[in-house]
Write a protein that holds these residues in place. Structure first.
Motif, PDB file in Angstrom:
ATOM      1  N   GLY A 137     -37.614 -52.116 -32.529  1.00 25.53           N
ATOM      2  CA  GLY A 137     -36.444 -51.490 -33.141  1.00 25.53           C
ATOM      3  C   GLY A 137     -35.677 -52.437 -34.027  1.00 25.53           C
ATOM      4  O   GLY A 137     -35.190 -52.052 -35.106  1.00 25.53           O
ATOM      5  N   ILE A 141     -32.247 -47.019 -27.328  1.00 27.66           N
ATOM      6  CA  ILE A 141     -33.640 -46.581 -27.233  1.00 27.66           C
ATOM      7  C   ILE A 141     -34.442 -47.549 -26.360  1.00 27.66           C
ATOM      8  O   ILE A 141     -35.286 -47.141 -25.545  1.00 27.66           O
ATOM      9  N   LEU A 192     -36.428 -46.386 -23.001  1.00 24.70           N
ATOM     10  CA  LEU A 192     -37.866 -46.570 -22.829  1.00 24.70           C
ATOM     11  C   LEU A 192     -38.180 -47.548 -21.698  1.00 24.70           C
ATOM     12  O   LEU A 192     -39.176 -47.387 -20.993  1.00 24.70           O
ATOM     13  N   THR A 195     -36.993 -44.084 -18.572  1.00 20.34           N
ATOM     14  CA  THR A 195     -38.131 -43.189 -18.778  1.00 20.34           C
ATOM     15  C   THR A 195     -39.114 -43.301 -17.625  1.00 20.34           C
ATOM     16  O   THR A 195     -39.397 -44.400 -17.151  1.00 20.34           O
TER      17      THR A 195
END
Length: 292
Positions: free
Chosen positions: A99, A137, A141, A145
């Protein structure tokens, strides 16, 4: 892929060091960028105060300090050393790095749409909001998640990162080469915007590689390629600067134009090297580093 027994404590400590170091470096860099953009948007001075430049230079020391802290944290039995915890650290670190590297793509999009208006109130906040989104994010993740969901879409995600990085590199290299051409051409009133082309290459690369990796189960090779690409770009970039000085010392001037071309060529070499090692030689650097 999951392993039957947890990786060695030393290997887990190295991953923790990378995670902590990357987090510290990311936070310092994001803070410096936010302050720089704030001064540019709210004052008539184009350059921020000197301490802002010092803060930007602190990115590398932050990487070292965070790395030492992360390594010590796990080696002193204050962290969890299970296989699941290790895999979550790897996912978080990989997502944060990807990212961070690809955050330039939305920034180019902002510049293409807003132009110089990006550095006015309130639009100067967009790059900072992008940094917060990247961190969110990575956290999702890595720690929010379900591992089963990640394993299901692992090939697609890794392929998207791989393709986007390749597209980004090619876009920046093309911009450097075209800028070199413009600097050498008689016309001096020609300008070029690298944003649309670079964004298009990154998006197209992400879509193509995501599809190919999902079809051919190429997640392991994608992670190997990305690891080798990062190491190659970093190593060749470090070698470029002394090489330019050597060329200058022996009477081969590089000037401003060459200063753009040589880093571009080193990036092309890094792409070729990573491709050969990952797909022809089929090295296992990523597996050796992470134990996955």
């Amino acid at each position: 892929m999951p392993t039957e027994s947890p990786p060695s404590e030393r290997r887990q400590s190295l991953v923790a060091a990378l995670q902590w170091g990357l987090c510290c470096s990311f936070v310092v860099d994001s803070a410096a960028s936010a302050v720089r953009n704030y001064y540019r948007a709210t004052s008539e001075a184009f350059l921020p105060p000197q301490w802002v430049f010092v803060l930007q230079l602190a990115t590398f020391p932050a990487l070292l300090v965070g790395g030492v802290a992360g390594y010590s944290w796990l080696r002193t039995d204050r962290g969890i050393t299970t296989t699941d915890a290790h895999q979550r650290r790897i996912r978080f670190t990989g997502a944060l790095f990807a990212g961070w590297a690809l955050a330039i793509v939305p920034t180019l999009l902002y510049q293409s749409v807003l132009g110089d208006g990006l550095y006015t109130v309130p639009w100067f906040l967009l790059p900072s909001l992008t940094s917060l989104f990247v961190l969110l994010i990575a956290d999702v993740l890595g720690y929010r998640t379900d591992p089963g969901w990640y394993e299901q879409y692992r090939n697609v995600l890794l392929g998207a990162v791989q393709g986007a990085l390749v597209g980004l590199c090619l876009g920046l290299v093309g911009f450097a080469i075209y800028t070199e051409y413009l600097l050498r051409s008689p016309a001096r009133n020609v300008s070029v915007d690298a944003g649309p082309a670079t964004i298009g290459l990154a998006v197209a690369g992400a879509a193509v590689c995501a599809g190919l990796n999902a079809r051919y189960d190429g997640g392991d090779r994608a992670s190997e390629f990305v690891t080798l690409l990062v190491l190659s770009v970093f190593g060749l970039s470090l070698a470029t600067v002394p090489a330019l000085f050597v060329l200058s010392a022996v009477g081969i001037p590089f000037g401003a134009a060459g200063g753009l071309v040589y880093p571009g060529l080193s990036t092309v070499c890094a792409l070729l090297l990573a491709t050969i090692l990952a797909y022809r030689v089929r090295t296992n650097v990523y597996r050796r580093l992470t134990g996955q």
